[in-house]
Design a protein around this motif. Structure first.
Motif, PDB file in Angstrom:
ATOM      1  N   ASN A  28      32.159  26.793  41.924  1.00 45.06           N
ATOM      2  CA  ASN A  28      31.553  26.780  40.595  1.00 45.06           C
ATOM      3  C   ASN A  28      32.385  27.613  39.629  1.00 45.06           C
ATOM      4  OD1 ASN A  28      29.786  27.602  38.319  1.00 45.06           O
ATOM      5  ND2 ASN A  28      28.251  26.393  39.440  1.00 45.06           N
ATOM      6  N   ILE A  29      32.947  26.995  38.606  1.00 44.76           N
ATOM      7  CA  ILE A  29      33.850  27.677  37.678  1.00 44.76           C
ATOM      8  C   ILE A  29      33.134  28.746  36.873  1.00 44.76           C
ATOM      9  CG2 ILE A  29      33.493  25.944  35.876  1.00 44.76           C
ATOM     10  CD1 ILE A  29      36.757  27.890  36.682  1.00 44.76           C
ATOM     11  N   ASN A  30      31.855  28.521  36.551  1.00 45.25           N
ATOM     12  CA  ASN A  30      31.101  29.503  35.765  1.00 45.25           C
ATOM     13  C   ASN A  30      30.879  30.796  36.546  1.00 45.25           C
ATOM     14  OD1 ASN A  30      30.793  27.824  33.472  1.00 45.25           O
ATOM     15  ND2 ASN A  30      29.070  26.774  34.449  1.00 45.25           N
ATOM     16  N   ILE A  31      30.567  30.648  37.832  1.00 40.55           N
ATOM     17  CA  ILE A  31      30.386  31.840  38.669  1.00 40.55           C
ATOM     18  C   ILE A  31      31.719  32.561  38.849  1.00 40.55           C
ATOM     19  CG2 ILE A  31      29.666  32.679  40.930  1.00 40.55           C
ATOM     20  CD1 ILE A  31      27.760  30.354  41.141  1.00 40.55           C
ATOM     21  N   LYS A  32      32.796  31.779  38.971  1.00 39.46           N
ATOM     22  CA  LYS A  32      34.119  32.390  39.102  1.00 39.46           C
ATOM     23  C   LYS A  32      34.477  33.205  37.860  1.00 39.46           C
ATOM     24  CE  LYS A  32      36.504  29.411  42.412  1.00 39.46           C
ATOM     25  NZ  LYS A  32      37.777  28.748  42.721  1.00 39.46           N
ATOM     26  N   LEU A  33      34.167  32.663  36.689  1.00 37.72           N
ATOM     27  CA  LEU A  33      34.431  33.382  35.445  1.00 37.72           C
ATOM     28  C   LEU A  33      33.589  34.654  35.362  1.00 37.72           C
ATOM     29  CD1 LEU A  33      34.654  30.415  32.909  1.00 37.72           C
ATOM     30  CD2 LEU A  33      36.532  31.896  33.680  1.00 37.72           C
ATOM     31  N   SER A  91      34.758  54.049  45.571  1.00 36.44           N
ATOM     32  CA  SER A  91      33.927  52.983  46.146  1.00 36.44           C
ATOM     33  C   SER A  91      34.063  51.680  45.362  1.00 36.44           C
ATOM     34  CB  SER A  91      32.460  53.421  46.185  1.00 36.44           C
ATOM     35  OG  SER A  91      31.920  53.529  44.876  1.00 36.44           O
ATOM     36  N   ILE A  92      34.217  51.777  44.053  1.00 37.49           N
ATOM     37  CA  ILE A  92      34.416  50.569  43.239  1.00 37.49           C
ATOM     38  C   ILE A  92      35.759  49.932  43.576  1.00 37.49           C
ATOM     39  CG2 ILE A  92      34.790  49.714  40.882  1.00 37.49           C
ATOM     40  CD1 ILE A  92      32.732  51.797  39.960  1.00 37.49           C
ATOM     41  N   ALA A  93      36.800  50.747  43.644  1.00 42.21           N
ATOM     42  CA  ALA A  93      38.129  50.233  43.990  1.00 42.21           C
ATOM     43  C   ALA A  93      38.114  49.601  45.378  1.00 42.21           C
ATOM     44  CB  ALA A  93      39.152  51.367  43.942  1.00 42.21           C
ATOM     45  N   PHE A  94      37.347  50.185  46.298  1.00 38.13           N
ATOM     46  CA  PHE A  94      37.247  49.684  47.672  1.00 38.13           C
ATOM     47  C   PHE A  94      36.603  48.302  47.710  1.00 38.13           C
ATOM     48  CE2 PHE A  94      35.128  49.267  51.769  1.00 38.13           C
ATOM     49  CZ  PHE A  94      36.068  49.748  52.677  1.00 38.13           C
ATOM     50  N   ARG A  95      35.614  48.060  46.842  1.00 33.47           N
ATOM     51  CA  ARG A  95      34.841  46.815  46.902  1.00 33.47           C
ATOM     52  C   ARG A  95      35.435  45.668  46.096  1.00 33.47           C
ATOM     53  NH1 ARG A  95      29.067  49.407  45.563  1.00 33.47           N
ATOM     54  NH2 ARG A  95      30.459  50.930  44.594  1.00 33.47           N
ATOM     55  N   ILE A  96      36.331  45.944  45.167  1.00 35.66           N
ATOM     56  CA  ILE A  96      36.915  44.871  44.352  1.00 35.66           C
ATOM     57  C   ILE A  96      37.567  43.772  45.202  1.00 35.66           C
ATOM     58  CG2 ILE A  96      38.793  44.363  42.731  1.00 35.66           C
ATOM     59  CD1 ILE A  96      38.065  46.919  41.230  1.00 35.66           C
ATOM     60  N   PRO A  97      38.360  44.105  46.231  1.00 33.51           N
ATOM     61  CA  PRO A  97      38.977  43.031  47.039  1.00 33.51           C
ATOM     62  C   PRO A  97      37.960  42.084  47.677  1.00 33.51           C
ATOM     63  CG  PRO A  97      40.065  45.127  47.461  1.00 33.51           C
ATOM     64  CD  PRO A  97      38.862  45.436  46.636  1.00 33.51           C
ATOM     65  N   PHE A  98      36.779  42.581  48.024  1.00 34.34           N
ATOM     66  CA  PHE A  98      35.770  41.711  48.624  1.00 34.34           C
ATOM     67  C   PHE A  98      35.228  40.705  47.610  1.00 34.34           C
ATOM     68  CE2 PHE A  98      35.366  45.716  51.117  1.00 34.34           C
ATOM     69  CZ  PHE A  98      35.885  45.216  52.293  1.00 34.34           C
ATOM     70  N   VAL A  99      35.191  41.113  46.345  1.00 30.23           N
ATOM     71  CA  VAL A  99      34.755  40.184  45.298  1.00 30.23           C
ATOM     72  C   VAL A  99      35.784  39.065  45.153  1.00 30.23           C
ATOM     73  CG1 VAL A  99      34.027  39.944  42.885  1.00 30.23           C
ATOM     74  CG2 VAL A  99      33.575  42.075  44.113  1.00 30.23           C
ATOM     75  N   ILE A 100      37.055  39.389  45.321  1.00 27.95           N
ATOM     76  CA  ILE A 100      38.110  38.363  45.275  1.00 27.95           C
ATOM     77  C   ILE A 100      37.887  37.333  46.383  1.00 27.95           C
ATOM     78  CG2 ILE A 100      40.603  37.940  45.453  1.00 27.95           C
ATOM     79  CD1 ILE A 100      41.041  40.760  44.369  1.00 27.95           C
ATOM     80  N   ILE A 101      37.513  37.810  47.565  1.00 26.21           N
ATOM     81  CA  ILE A 101      37.234  36.888  48.672  1.00 26.21           C
ATOM     82  C   ILE A 101      36.056  35.987  48.320  1.00 26.21           C
ATOM     83  CG2 ILE A 101      36.474  36.748  51.076  1.00 26.21           C
ATOM     84  CD1 ILE A 101      38.043  39.334  51.578  1.00 26.21           C
ATOM     85  N   ILE A 102      35.034  36.561  47.693  1.00 24.72           N
ATOM     86  CA  ILE A 102      33.875  35.769  47.277  1.00 24.72           C
ATOM     87  C   ILE A 102      34.309  34.678  46.300  1.00 24.72           C
ATOM     88  CG2 ILE A 102      31.669  35.808  46.055  1.00 24.72           C
ATOM     89  CD1 ILE A 102      31.271  38.667  47.079  1.00 24.72           C
ATOM     90  N   VAL A 103      35.135  35.049  45.326  1.00 26.56           N
ATOM     91  CA  VAL A 103      35.594  34.088  44.302  1.00 26.56           C
ATOM     92  C   VAL A 103      36.272  32.893  44.956  1.00 26.56           C
ATOM     93  CG1 VAL A 103      37.193  33.730  42.391  1.00 26.56           C
ATOM     94  CG2 VAL A 103      35.826  35.807  42.482  1.00 26.56           C
TER      95      VAL A 103
END
Length: 431
Positions: free
Chosen positions: A188-193, A171-183
């Protein structure tokens, strides 16, 4: 229903789905039972509410969705397969589970057609659930290493809420790509970091959980990225860094950094070391791998004997005892076949298996079509490529474990389906 409008009903529905999964046990031994009950209650709420909130409901558009047709065919064959069931109660219990997913799928397809849930809201829920799971794992990891060195025997501590390290890792591996889309949607550079840090910790969590299925999925995702990127470079003349920047910075780099951290955590000889876990995939003496191959052999034999209607939905857990009786030890029985495609075919027949497989086949060709269609624009290209990764992870899990029996995995699949349908509708409107 005045308090519910089109603009907030979708959000309420998706929140209720999430709460149905991340729910306490309420004294129930099997969490899946209460999860399925709450999911069913959420679907009843949606079925009652939708006609009151949405004045125009295009039923034809929902029914004609290839996803609905494919899974509906599987539902029909499951119903027909009960004719051959030797335990109708088990068949009804399993049928209830897949019907619950089917109703949720119908609601998700309808909401995607209506664009009733903002993409940011869905992505936000995905991120919150990921933060929760990774946070729980991090807490137990830090608590353990504060008193002793980490080793493979402690990986069960990181399973967290879901109680199984394979479920948590997948489930963690499945959700990582969605975090990339969010980034990539943020400035905001701080949120990206911060999100870069979360992705890195997520990969580290997967490595610490030592799930070979998750590790294999990551390897195949990396190979897929390399092959598609190389093809795009050679055939379409893509500038490699320009078109792959988000994936390089927020998938490949965190993956490598997290692996580097494991070299300081694990002893090189420890069974949990990432290199050792990957090497064990090729071990011909590995019990887990050989057990799965034995199950697959039993399934193939069973399908050959029952090609039309199978043996009845939900009955493989019964027949598996007959096939594997000489290998059963310590009351451990082959409750699931660790391959949902073969298990569905064994229970509902070849036609039922083909309907089930075609559901995922449509998702695959849909993603492939989007990748081909969006090759010229860097933003659309990386988005289409990133969206292929969750599918790869889920499909590998589908053929090595049993996500179709786990409400949490199906919940994540529903979110994934909503995101790709919503994005496609938005793109079509834009064009």
């Amino acid at each position: 229903m005045k308090f519910l409008t089109k603009s907030n009903f979708g959000l309420v529905y998706i929140i209720l789905l999430t709460l149905s999964i991340f729910t306490p046990r309420y004294g129930v031994l099997d969490r899946m039972s209460i999860q399925l009950f709450l999911l069913s209650a959420t679907n009843i709420f949606a079925i009652i509410s939708i006609p009151l909130i949405f004045k125009s409901i295009n039923i034809k558009k929902i029914v004609q969705s290839p996803l609905i047709i494919c899974f509906g065919g599987y539902i029909l064959m499951s119903l027909l397969s009960m004719i051959k069931s030797i335990n109708i109660v088990e068949s009804l219990a399993r049928f209830n589970q897949i019907s619950t997913f089917f109703l949720s799928l119908c609601v998700i397809v309808f909401l995607a057609n209506e664009k009733a849930i903002k993409l940011n809201h869905v992505l936000g829920i995905v991120l919150i659930t990921l933060l929760y799971d990774v946070g729980v794992s991090a807490y137990y990891f830090l608590e353990t290493i504060s008193v002793q060195n980490w080793n493979y025997d402690f990986n069960y501590l990181l399973a967290g809420f879901h109680g199984n390290r394979n479920i948590t890792a997948a489930s963690i591996a499945f959700r990582i790509p969605f975090v990339i889309i969010i980034v990539t949607r943020l400035s905001n550079i701080n949120i990206k970091l911060f999100l870069f840090f979360i992705i890195t910790i997520s990969f580290l969590d997967i490595y610490l959980l030592a799930s070979r299925m998750a590790l294999l999925s990551i390897i195949i995702c990396l190979v897929t990225i390399i092959i598609i990127s190389a093809y795009a470079k050679l055939k379409r003349g893509h500038e490699f860094f320009k078109f792959n920047k988000p994936i390089l910075l927020y998938y490949i780099l965190p993956c490598i950094l997290a692996y580097s951290l494991t070299t300081y955590i694990f002893d090189p000889s420890d069974q949990g070391d990432v290199t050792n876990r990957i090497s064990s995939l090729a071990d011909s003496e590995d019990d887990s791998k050989n057990t799965r191959l034995r199950y697959y052999s039993h399934l193939s034999e069973h399908i050959f004997k029952n090609p039309l209607l199978g043996s009845g939905i939900g009955t493989w857990k019964i027949y598996s005892i007959k096939y594997d009786r000489e290998n059963i030890r310590n009351y451990i029985i082959p409750f699931n076949a660790h391959n949902d495609v073969l298990e569905v075919s064994a229970e509902t027949g070849i036609i039922g298996g083909l309907f089930f497989l075609s559901f995922f086949g449509y998702l695959f060709f849909y993603l492939l079509k989007n990748l081909q269609k969006n090759h010229s624009d860097p933003h659309s290209y990386y988005y289409s490529l990133v969206m292929c990764l969750p599918f790869i992870i889920y499909f590998i899990d589908l053929n090595l474990n049993f996500p179709s029996s786990r409400p949490f995995n199906q919940y994540l699949l529903l979110l994934f389906i909503y995101i790709i349908l919503y994005s496609n509708k938005s793109l079509n409107e834009k064009n």
